[in-house]
Design an enzyme around this catalytic site. Structure first.
Site, PDB file in Angstrom:
ATOM      1  N   LEU A  98      35.174  21.818 -84.099  1.00 53.96           N
ATOM      2  CA  LEU A  98      35.935  21.420 -82.921  1.00 53.96           C
ATOM      3  C   LEU A  98      35.481  22.317 -81.774  1.00 53.96           C
ATOM      4  O   LEU A  98      35.295  23.523 -81.971  1.00 53.96           O
ATOM      5  CB  LEU A  98      37.437  21.616 -83.150  1.00 53.96           C
ATOM      6  CG  LEU A  98      38.085  20.795 -84.274  1.00 53.96           C
ATOM      7  CD1 LEU A  98      39.550  21.204 -84.444  1.00 53.96           C
ATOM      8  CD2 LEU A  98      37.978  19.305 -84.007  1.00 53.96           C
ATOM      9  N   ASP A  99      35.313  21.751 -80.592  1.00 52.08           N
ATOM     10  CA  ASP A  99      34.863  22.583 -79.480  1.00 52.08           C
ATOM     11  C   ASP A  99      36.015  23.433 -78.944  1.00 52.08           C
ATOM     12  O   ASP A  99      37.165  23.317 -79.384  1.00 52.08           O
ATOM     13  CB  ASP A  99      34.185  21.758 -78.383  1.00 52.08           C
ATOM     14  CG  ASP A  99      35.108  20.733 -77.730  1.00 52.08           C
ATOM     15  OD1 ASP A  99      36.335  20.912 -77.792  1.00 52.08           O
ATOM     16  OD2 ASP A  99      34.599  19.770 -77.143  1.00 52.08           O
ATOM     17  N   LYS A 100      35.720  24.301 -78.021  1.00 47.70           N
ATOM     18  CA  LYS A 100      36.679  25.302 -77.546  1.00 47.70           C
ATOM     19  C   LYS A 100      37.935  24.656 -76.987  1.00 47.70           C
ATOM     20  O   LYS A 100      39.054  25.134 -77.221  1.00 47.70           O
ATOM     21  CB  LYS A 100      36.019  26.201 -76.492  1.00 47.70           C
ATOM     22  CG  LYS A 100      36.897  27.340 -76.003  1.00 47.70           C
ATOM     23  CD  LYS A 100      36.133  28.242 -75.049  1.00 47.70           C
ATOM     24  CE  LYS A 100      37.006  29.409 -74.573  1.00 47.70           C
ATOM     25  NZ  LYS A 100      36.256  30.321 -73.670  1.00 47.70           N
ATOM     26  N   THR A 114      39.355  21.845 -77.717  1.00 43.51           N
ATOM     27  CA  THR A 114      40.111  21.019 -78.654  1.00 43.51           C
ATOM     28  C   THR A 114      40.903  21.844 -79.658  1.00 43.51           C
ATOM     29  O   THR A 114      40.389  22.801 -80.234  1.00 43.51           O
ATOM     30  CB  THR A 114      39.151  20.087 -79.420  1.00 43.51           C
ATOM     31  OG1 THR A 114      38.339  19.376 -78.479  1.00 43.51           O
ATOM     32  CG2 THR A 114      39.924  19.081 -80.254  1.00 43.51           C
ATOM     33  N   ARG A 117      35.625  13.393 -75.143  1.00 39.74           N
ATOM     34  CA  ARG A 117      35.856  13.782 -73.755  1.00 39.74           C
ATOM     35  C   ARG A 117      35.078  12.866 -72.810  1.00 39.74           C
ATOM     36  O   ARG A 117      35.588  12.431 -71.767  1.00 39.74           O
ATOM     37  CB  ARG A 117      35.469  15.243 -73.569  1.00 39.74           C
ATOM     38  CG  ARG A 117      36.323  16.181 -74.405  1.00 39.74           C
ATOM     39  CD  ARG A 117      35.727  17.563 -74.566  1.00 39.74           C
ATOM     40  NE  ARG A 117      35.685  18.285 -73.289  1.00 39.74           N
ATOM     41  CZ  ARG A 117      35.194  19.510 -73.157  1.00 39.74           C
ATOM     42  NH1 ARG A 117      34.686  20.145 -74.218  1.00 39.74           N
ATOM     43  NH2 ARG A 117      35.201  20.108 -71.982  1.00 39.74           N
TER      44      ARG A 117
END
Length: 224
Positions: A51-53, A55, A150
């Site tokens: 998961l990116d930062k 999220t 996104r």
């Protein structure tokens, strides 16, 4: 260092809840979520997706190499269903549908959705009106591209609240949450949903009750 929440413990993996704003990997002297989990739970863990930062939400970490390899097979075959929640202030171009297109690198780490369909990112979505300038989205990605959700939200005219990179309005945090998982683990059905505190605020409780089992939502089958 704030403690991570362990949502599920299994002999082959754990599922934790990742906070928004925490990097996946360690960076600039700050421990990432994987290393934090290893230290907190005092065991070796293998990441099998990310998961990116921005999220928050459910993140699977395997507890042995064999399980990690099996997860990679499941992910590569599209056999792990993931569901996300997002908040936006704008009404989308359509209330539900499919976002499909190739992902192209843009400037400064951003990505763009192209019209070409050579190796497309695929996202299905449903949207629900909550209040003036507030909509809840249930998102189901069928591929795992960087920033896919996104970019998909921006492409339908409803960028995620707090996602400044993709034109989202300023907010306390990025309003994208990995909400639920649904997959078969060696004959055992794993179905798990966990909403962040942000999504349990007044105005969302009724809708979240209706979406408590997102794997029951009737997403149209994809052709081909």
């Amino acid at each position: 260092m704030n403690s991570l929440t362990r949502v599920l413990e299994h002999r082959d993996f754990i599922v934790i809840s990742k906070p928004s704003g925490l990097n996946f990997h360690s960076e600039d002297g700050e421990l990432g979520v994987v290393e934090r989990a290893r230290q907190q739970f005092e065991c070796e863990l293998w990441p099998v997706h990310r998961l990116d930062k921005l999220t928050s939400g459910l993140l699977i970490l395997a507890t042995n190499k064999a399980a990690a390899a099996h997860f990679q097979e499941l992910f590569s075959q599209g056999l792990i269903n993931k569901y996300y929640l997002a908040l936006a202030s704008a009404k989308p171009k359509k209330k539900q549908g499919l976002v499909k297109g190739d992902m192209q690198k843009g400037r400064n780490g951003s990505w763009l959705l192209a019209r070409s369909q050579d190796n497309p990112a695929i996202t299905q979505f449903f949207s629900y009106s909550l209040a003036p300038q507030r909509r809840l989205f249930l998102l189901k990605p069928h591929t795992g591209r960087t920033h896919q959700l996104r970019v998909a939200m921006k492409s339908v005219g409803a960028p995620i609240l707090g996602d400044k990179r993709y034109s989202g309005e300023d907010y306390l945090r990025g309003c994208l949450h990995a909400y639920a998982l649904d997959f078969d683990w060696r004959g055992e059905q794993i179905q798990l949903a966990s909403a962040a505190e942000l999504f349990e605020c007044e105005g969302l409780s009724e809708q979240l009750t209706a979406l408590s089992e997102p794997w029951q939502v009737s997403f149209p089958k994809l052709k081909g």
